[in-house]
Design an enzyme around this catalytic site. Structure first.
Site, mmCIF file in Angstrom:
data_model
loop_
_atom_site.group_PDB
_atom_site.id
_atom_site.type_symbol
_atom_site.label_atom_id
_atom_site.label_comp_id
_atom_site.label_asym_id
_atom_site.label_seq_id
_atom_site.Cartn_x
_atom_site.Cartn_y
_atom_site.Cartn_z
ATOM 1 N N SER A 76 5.735 -70.625 -21.500
ATOM 2 C CA SER A 76 6.780 -70.412 -20.487
ATOM 3 C C SER A 76 7.827 -71.521 -20.641
ATOM 4 O O SER A 76 8.911 -71.439 -20.061
ATOM 5 C CB SER A 76 6.170 -70.428 -19.073
ATOM 6 O OG SER A 76 5.329 -71.553 -18.902
ATOM 7 N N GLU A 98 -3.750 -62.781 -15.664
ATOM 8 C CA GLU A 98 -2.396 -62.777 -15.084
ATOM 9 C C GLU A 98 -2.040 -61.402 -14.532
ATOM 10 O O GLU A 98 -2.207 -60.381 -15.216
ATOM 11 C CB GLU A 98 -1.382 -63.203 -16.156
ATOM 12 C CG GLU A 98 0.049 -63.230 -15.634
ATOM 13 C CD GLU A 98 1.044 -63.965 -16.526
ATOM 14 O OE1 GLU A 98 0.618 -64.553 -17.550
ATOM 15 O OE2 GLU A 98 2.242 -63.945 -16.200
#
Ligand code: KIV
Length: 278
Positions: free
Chosen positions: A45, A182
């Protein structure tokens, strides 16, 4: 004291929740360590939070090494997991081994995280057998959203739940020491946490996992993009920083900064550079 892979398993056995947060640089890592998190994830990320890309696919192994080293300098006593970037856990074993080796030796990571299922399990087995602890990542896997349905919640139908459970068990059997789930329904994640011996860490996976992970910039409120429903923002650092910079710019332009207290006199003690006595 720095925890170990065994220590994370113990937390689960003792019903203690595991705290994971991402970090990408020394100041962020220092803050995470000071907060006493159990482990830090140098996530890819990084691409969106720090490097200004709109996806993770541009992030390279060299980028991950560079930022893992910075995190290590900031949090030398915290276990660090680094993401294997896009496509490094696919294709030849040599490519996977080379990337993982570099993340460990050059970056100083304690473990790597690999997104996905299928052929990925043989990579998890290979790395684990070679001595590299691997955290698996299932559910929504940002590196492959282009081909597997985009940003949407997983595990909603019975078929999806069954598939996810099978994959979670396979990841554990392949040797993963931890699993990140996730964007998965709470019931599916709860089932995974119950069936697996390894800790299941959720992000957008509800309240019943063995721990949680969130992205640093989401927590502190310094992220430009759309905020996902599962995020809880604990501060508004973005706004604070902007306000501080606006004040600075205004004071430079008006002459209000620097003030006398910020200036040096010829007779001043040279040690006063950092605010010592004049
Ligand atoms: O890259 C990342 O930050 C991640 C977390 C969202 C789990 O993989």
């Amino acid at each position: 004291m720095k925890k170990t892979t065994l220590g994370f398993k113990k937390l689960k056995q003792q019903n203690e929740r595991c705290v994971m947060v991402t970090a990408y640089d020394a100041p962020g890592a220092r803050a995470a360590e000071a907060a006493g998190v159990d482990l830090i994830l140098v996530g890819d990320s990084l691409g969106m939070t720090v490097l200004g890309y709109d996806t993770t696919t541009h992030v390279t192994t060299s980028d991950m090494i560079h930022h893992t080293r910075a995190v290590k300098r900031g949090a030398g006593n915290t276990f660090i997991v680094t993401d294997m970037p896009f496509l490094t856990a696919q294709g030849s074993d040599d490519r996977t081994l080379d990337a993982a080796l570099r993340l460990m030796q050059e970056g100083g990571a304690d473990a790597v995280k690999i997104e996905g299922a299928g052929t990925v399990f043989s990579k998890i087995r290979m790395l684990t057998e070679g001595g590299i602890p691997v955290c698996a990542h299932l559910g929504l896997t940002p590196q492959t959203v282009g081909v597997d349905g985009g940003y949407r919640v997983r595990g909603r139908t019975q078929a999806e739940k069954d598939k996810l459970m099978k994959e979670a068990l396979e990841a554990e059997q392949a040797g993963a020491f931890m699993l990140v789930l996730e964007c998965v329904t709470e019931k599916t994640a709860e089932e995974a946490a119950r069936q697996l011996d390894i800790p299941v860490i959720g992000i957008g996976a509800g309240r019943c996992t063995d721990g949680q992970v969130l992205v640093y910039h989401d927590i502190i409120g310094q992220f430009n993009g759309k905020q996902a429903k599962f995020v809880k923002q604990y501060a508004d650092a973005g706004q604070m920083i902007e306000t501080a910079l606006c004040s600075y710019a205004k004071e430079v332009r008006s002459g209000a900064f620097p003030e006398t207290s910020h200036t040096f006199e010829p007779m001043e003690n040279p040690e006063s550079l950092y605010g010592g006595s004049k």
